[in-house]
Design a protein around this motif. Structure first.
Motif, PDB file in Angstrom:
ATOM      1  N   GLY A 214       0.767  -1.237   0.000  1.00  0.00           N
ATOM      2  CA  GLY A 214       0.000   0.000   0.000  1.00  0.00           C
ATOM      3  C   GLY A 214       0.797   1.285   0.000  1.00  0.00           C
ATOM      4  N   VAL A 215       2.136   1.190  -0.060  1.00  0.00           N
ATOM      5  CA  VAL A 215       2.961   2.391  -0.104  1.00  0.00           C
ATOM      6  C   VAL A 215       2.851   3.048  -1.477  1.00  0.00           C
ATOM      7  CG1 VAL A 215       5.356   3.195  -0.195  1.00  0.00           C
ATOM      8  CG2 VAL A 215       4.598   1.734   1.683  1.00  0.00           C
ATOM      9  N   LYS A 216       2.569   4.339  -1.481  1.00  0.00           N
ATOM     10  CA  LYS A 216       2.447   5.079  -2.738  1.00  0.00           C
ATOM     11  C   LYS A 216       3.651   5.972  -2.986  1.00  0.00           C
ATOM     12  CE  LYS A 216      -2.630   5.146  -2.828  1.00  0.00           C
ATOM     13  NZ  LYS A 216      -2.811   4.223  -1.700  1.00  0.00           N
ATOM     14  N   ARG A 217       4.220   6.534  -1.920  1.00  0.00           N
ATOM     15  CA  ARG A 217       5.351   7.466  -2.074  1.00  0.00           C
ATOM     16  C   ARG A 217       6.540   6.988  -1.248  1.00  0.00           C
ATOM     17  NH1 ARG A 217       5.543  13.301  -1.858  1.00  0.00           N
ATOM     18  NH2 ARG A 217       7.739  13.883  -1.635  1.00  0.00           N
ATOM     19  N   ILE A 218       7.696   6.870  -1.878  1.00  0.00           N
ATOM     20  CA  ILE A 218       8.926   6.382  -1.241  1.00  0.00           C
ATOM     21  C   ILE A 218       9.994   7.460  -1.289  1.00  0.00           C
ATOM     22  CG2 ILE A 218      10.889   4.823  -1.616  1.00  0.00           C
ATOM     23  CD1 ILE A 218       8.944   2.613  -2.233  1.00  0.00           C
ATOM     24  N   ALA A 219      10.736   7.591  -0.191  1.00  0.00           N
ATOM     25  CA  ALA A 219      11.898   8.473  -0.155  1.00  0.00           C
ATOM     26  C   ALA A 219      13.141   7.603   0.025  1.00  0.00           C
ATOM     27  CB  ALA A 219      11.788   9.480   0.980  1.00  0.00           C
ATOM     28  N   ILE A 220      14.157   7.875  -0.768  1.00  0.00           N
ATOM     29  CA  ILE A 220      15.425   7.146  -0.654  1.00  0.00           C
ATOM     30  C   ILE A 220      16.295   7.839   0.375  1.00  0.00           C
ATOM     31  CG2 ILE A 220      17.578   6.631  -1.847  1.00  0.00           C
ATOM     32  CD1 ILE A 220      15.949   6.034  -4.328  1.00  0.00           C
ATOM     33  N   SER A 221      16.698   7.087   1.385  1.00  0.00           N
ATOM     34  CA  SER A 221      17.481   7.645   2.480  1.00  0.00           C
ATOM     35  C   SER A 221      18.880   7.045   2.473  1.00  0.00           C
ATOM     36  CB  SER A 221      16.770   7.379   3.810  1.00  0.00           C
ATOM     37  OG  SER A 221      17.404   8.043   4.860  1.00  0.00           O
ATOM     38  N   GLY A 222      19.592   7.288   3.578  1.00  0.00           N
ATOM     39  CA  GLY A 222      20.960   6.789   3.687  1.00  0.00           C
ATOM     40  C   GLY A 222      21.908   7.939   3.943  1.00  0.00           C
ATOM     41  N   GLY A 223      21.388   9.096   4.366  1.00  0.00           N
ATOM     42  CA  GLY A 223      22.243  10.256   4.658  1.00  0.00           C
ATOM     43  C   GLY A 223      22.340  11.178   3.469  1.00  0.00           C
ATOM     44  N   THR A 224      23.034  10.745   2.424  1.00  0.00           N
ATOM     45  CA  THR A 224      23.167  11.514   1.192  1.00  0.00           C
ATOM     46  C   THR A 224      22.883  10.588   0.021  1.00  0.00           C
ATOM     47  OG1 THR A 224      24.797  13.027   2.123  1.00  0.00           O
ATOM     48  CG2 THR A 224      24.733  12.846  -0.270  1.00  0.00           C
ATOM     49  N   GLY A 225      21.791  10.834  -0.687  1.00  0.00           N
ATOM     50  CA  GLY A 225      21.342   9.917  -1.726  1.00  0.00           C
ATOM     51  C   GLY A 225      22.380   9.587  -2.776  1.00  0.00           C
ATOM     52  N   SER A 226      23.137  10.596  -3.209  1.00  0.00           N
ATOM     53  CA  SER A 226      24.080  10.387  -4.313  1.00  0.00           C
ATOM     54  C   SER A 226      25.317   9.589  -3.906  1.00  0.00           C
ATOM     55  CB  SER A 226      24.505  11.730  -4.916  1.00  0.00           C
ATOM     56  OG  SER A 226      25.112  12.552  -3.943  1.00  0.00           O
ATOM     57  N   LEU A 227      25.431   9.200  -2.618  1.00  0.00           N
ATOM     58  CA  LEU A 227      26.574   8.387  -2.184  1.00  0.00           C
ATOM     59  C   LEU A 227      26.298   6.891  -2.327  1.00  0.00           C
ATOM     60  CD1 LEU A 227      27.866  10.279   0.995  1.00  0.00           C
ATOM     61  CD2 LEU A 227      28.713  10.396  -1.351  1.00  0.00           C
ATOM     62  N   TYR A 228      25.169   6.534  -2.927  1.00  0.00           N
ATOM     63  CA  TYR A 228      24.881   5.115  -3.151  1.00  0.00           C
ATOM     64  C   TYR A 228      26.013   4.486  -3.959  1.00  0.00           C
ATOM     65  CZ  TYR A 228      22.586   0.864  -4.814  1.00  0.00           C
ATOM     66  OH  TYR A 228      22.290  -0.443  -5.110  1.00  0.00           O
ATOM     67  N   ASN A 229      26.544   3.372  -3.452  1.00  0.00           N
ATOM     68  CA  ASN A 229      27.650   2.642  -4.077  1.00  0.00           C
ATOM     69  C   ASN A 229      28.944   3.459  -4.156  1.00  0.00           C
ATOM     70  OD1 ASN A 229      26.225   0.119  -4.667  1.00  0.00           O
ATOM     71  ND2 ASN A 229      27.696  -0.105  -6.311  1.00  0.00           N
ATOM     72  N   PHE A 230      29.104   4.410  -3.255  1.00  0.00           N
ATOM     73  CA  PHE A 230      30.320   5.225  -3.180  1.00  0.00           C
ATOM     74  C   PHE A 230      31.521   4.331  -2.877  1.00  0.00           C
ATOM     75  CE2 PHE A 230      33.485   7.705  -0.919  1.00  0.00           C
ATOM     76  CZ  PHE A 230      33.494   8.928  -1.559  1.00  0.00           C
ATOM     77  N   LYS A 231      32.572   4.458  -3.704  1.00  0.00           N
ATOM     78  CA  LYS A 231      33.830   3.743  -3.489  1.00  0.00           C
ATOM     79  C   LYS A 231      34.966   4.711  -3.812  1.00  0.00           C
ATOM     80  CE  LYS A 231      32.327  -0.717  -3.072  1.00  0.00           C
ATOM     81  NZ  LYS A 231      30.896  -0.498  -3.160  1.00  0.00           N
ATOM     82  N   LYS A 232      35.410   5.413  -2.797  1.00  0.00           N
ATOM     83  CA  LYS A 232      36.455   6.433  -2.939  1.00  0.00           C
ATOM     84  C   LYS A 232      35.981   7.664  -3.697  1.00  0.00           C
ATOM     85  CE  LYS A 232      40.392   3.311  -2.482  1.00  0.00           C
ATOM     86  NZ  LYS A 232      41.660   2.841  -3.076  1.00  0.00           N
ATOM     87  N   GLU A 233      34.990   7.502  -4.535  1.00  0.00           N
ATOM     88  CA  GLU A 233      34.383   8.637  -5.237  1.00  0.00           C
ATOM     89  C   GLU A 233      32.934   8.302  -5.567  1.00  0.00           C
ATOM     90  OE1 GLU A 233      35.805   7.547  -9.790  1.00  0.00           O
ATOM     91  OE2 GLU A 233      36.792   9.172  -8.710  1.00  0.00           O
ATOM     92  N   VAL A 234      32.174   9.324  -5.933  1.00  0.00           N
ATOM     93  CA  VAL A 234      30.762   9.124  -6.244  1.00  0.00           C
ATOM     94  C   VAL A 234      30.608   8.192  -7.444  1.00  0.00           C
ATOM     95  CG1 VAL A 234      28.659  10.253  -7.064  1.00  0.00           C
ATOM     96  CG2 VAL A 234      30.039  11.342  -5.298  1.00  0.00           C
ATOM     97  N   ASN A 235      29.732   7.182  -7.296  1.00  0.00           N
ATOM     98  CA  ASN A 235      29.418   6.271  -8.399  1.00  0.00           C
ATOM     99  C   ASN A 235      28.152   6.793  -9.078  1.00  0.00           C
ATOM    100  OD1 ASN A 235      28.753   4.131 -10.096  1.00  0.00           O
ATOM    101  ND2 ASN A 235      29.547   2.601  -8.678  1.00  0.00           N
ATOM    102  N   LYS A 236      28.357   7.784  -9.914  1.00  0.00           N
ATOM    103  CA  LYS A 236      27.246   8.500 -10.531  1.00  0.00           C
ATOM    104  C   LYS A 236      26.322   7.581 -11.325  1.00  0.00           C
ATOM    105  CE  LYS A 236      28.537  11.576 -13.486  1.00  0.00           C
ATOM    106  NZ  LYS A 236      29.121  12.830 -14.018  1.00  0.00           N
ATOM    107  N   SER A 237      26.895   6.669 -12.070  1.00  0.00           N
ATOM    108  CA  SER A 237      26.078   5.798 -12.922  1.00  0.00           C
ATOM    109  C   SER A 237      25.184   4.888 -12.089  1.00  0.00           C
ATOM    110  CB  SER A 237      26.974   4.958 -13.839  1.00  0.00           C
ATOM    111  OG  SER A 237      27.831   4.115 -13.097  1.00  0.00           O
TER     112      SER A 237
END
Length: 449
Positions: A214-237
């Motif tokens: 029943g969830v309609k709206r989701i927010a991606i968390s984790g502190g800073t969204g763009s750091l997902y899969n960060f390995k020494k630098e931002v993994n933009k792709s």
């Protein structure tokens, strides 16, 4: 069947749901596991029938909540009256300061750090990773191994779709850890500085399951969204791939990435936010004074903040900014610089909060070393809002909210109702922060060392 009840005050947090999922996976049909978010007659009766009650507390205010204390005492008294012997454990971010928790709450123990790995063992009687009282002394058994991400599926309550946290039904964690050094933030100490990310397919499985419930709206968390899969630098792709695939499931009008650092965005990431989400970013600006930003160890400055805001606007992304007032070192000139910044930035939305001394943070240490009469949270405001009987922090919080309304991209008319809402918000924050500050002074011996 034995019962475990997890209490997450006000909201079903992702951490509480994940603990529920871990326990369900570990114990299969051994325990009936329930999540509740409200203290009422139904939930209290559930606690009384439970073998274990896990209090998932994410704010210092929870441990001085008188209603929660009364419920705990009720459970403890029921034990003394030979009713079901319910074990009560506290987990969540407040476990970073177990000495305070154990002195304030009459519980059986505090589960230290990230509890996914050790909580099942503690349910079975192990004491590694547990802080507890023994013969009047506090025993702290720190976990021997470093925390790892647990890939169990979260336990999703049936009414998850009814809750709203800044517009989202749920915040999901795609990664943990933060590389920042902000003095007011507990995240790097609690979750560590290494970025630990979930595999994309597991994230997508969770999103599908939340949607089914029943969830309609989701927010991606984790502190800073763009750091997902960060390995020494931002993994933009990978970040863009994450947004693209989650958007396919939930829809771009139902996905947000609420928190981004100004130094970890660029044109590509902002274009992805525009294309695959509701089209907003939320920056932690905090102050318009470079002196205060340096004191906060934000790793940025006024110019970088403005550049990131302007870049987002150029990409067609709306920008919300959060600001902190009442920092112990914030002088009148620093506050005026923040007001000037808001004029220059013309943000789409503004959030204002009073500096909160979360125990075990650098801000907490600073406030412990600041005389009460010099602390804006206690200092009486003698300026234009004198008749409102505000502290200096409350006055700045109130004034900045009013000021921001005049300089948003689409200003709101300052009605009497809006004026009252902001005044009440400033007073409520002021009271809460004073209570937390009084608490840290009460337990100063545990916090300075």
């Amino acid at each position: 069947m034995k019962k475990i009840t997890i209490y997450s005050p006000n909201y079903y947090t992702y951490g509480a749901m994940l603990i529920g999922g871990v326990l369900k996976e570990k114990f299969k049909n051994k325990y009936d596991i329930k999540l509740v978010k409200t203290l009422n007659k139904t939930s209290i009766n559930l606690f009384l029938k439970s073998d274990f009650v896990l209090l998932s507390l994410y704010s210092t205010l929870h441990i001085i909540d008188e209603n929660l204390k009364k419920v705990i005492e009720l459970l403890q008294n029921s034990k003394n009256n030979n009713r079901k012997k319910t074990k009560i454990f506290v987990g969540g971010p407040v476990s970073a300061y177990p000495e305070i928790v154990l002195n304030e709450l009459n519980v059986d123990g505090v589960i230290l750090g990230e509890g996914e790995i050790i909580t099942p063992n503690i349910i079975e009687g192990d004491k590694e990773g547990l802080a507890y009282l023994e013969n009047g002394d506090i025993v702290i058994n720190k976990p021997k191994s470093k925390p790892k991400l647990d890939f169990s599926k979260p336990l999703i309550p049936k009414d998850i779709g009814a809750q709203s946290i800044r517009g989202a039904n749920v915040y999901i964690e795609t990664h943990r850890g933060c590389i920042g050094n902000c003095t007011f933030c507990q995240v790097p100490k609690f979750f560590g500085k290494d970025i630990r990310s979930k595999p994309l397919e597991l994230v997508l499985e969770e999103v599908r399951e939340f949607k089914k419930k029943g969830v309609k709206r989701i927010a991606i968390s984790g502190g800073t969204g763009s750091l997902y899969n960060f390995k020494k630098e931002v993994n933009k792709s990978m970040f863009i791939e994450l947004l693209k695939n989650v958007s396919k499931i939930i829809g771009n009008k139902n996905l947000s990435v609420p928190d981004m650092r100004v130094d970890y965005v660029d044109e590509d990431t902002l274009n992805a936010v525009k294309k695959y989400t509701i089209g907003w970013v939320f920056y932690g600006i905090e102050s318009g004074s470079d002196k205060i930003l340096k004191s906060m160890k934000k790793g940025t400055n006024r110019e970088k903040n403005l550049n990131a805001i302007n870049l987002a606007k150029e990409c067609g992304v709306k920008v919300g900014g959060s600001f902190i007032v009442g920092y112990p070192e914030e002088k009148e000139v620093d506050y005026l610089l923040t007001k000037d910044f808001i004029v220059d930035a013309e943000l789409d939305d503004v959030f204002v909060s009073i500096a909160e001394p979360i125990p075990k943070t650098e801000l907490c240490d600073l406030i412990l070393n600041t005389p009460i009469d010099k602390n804006p949270t206690f200092k009486t405001h003698l300026g234009i809002y004198k008749r409102l009987n505000l502290t200096e922090s409350e006055a700045r919080c109130f004034d900045l909210m009013l000021h921001a309304e005049n300089w948003k991209s689409n200003p709101n008319i300052l009605t009497k109702q809006l004026y009252s809402i902001y005044l009440n918000e400033a007073k409520t924050q002021g009271k809460d922060i004073r209570n937390i500050t009084n608490l840290i002074f009460k337990y100063k011996k545990f916090l300075i060392g």
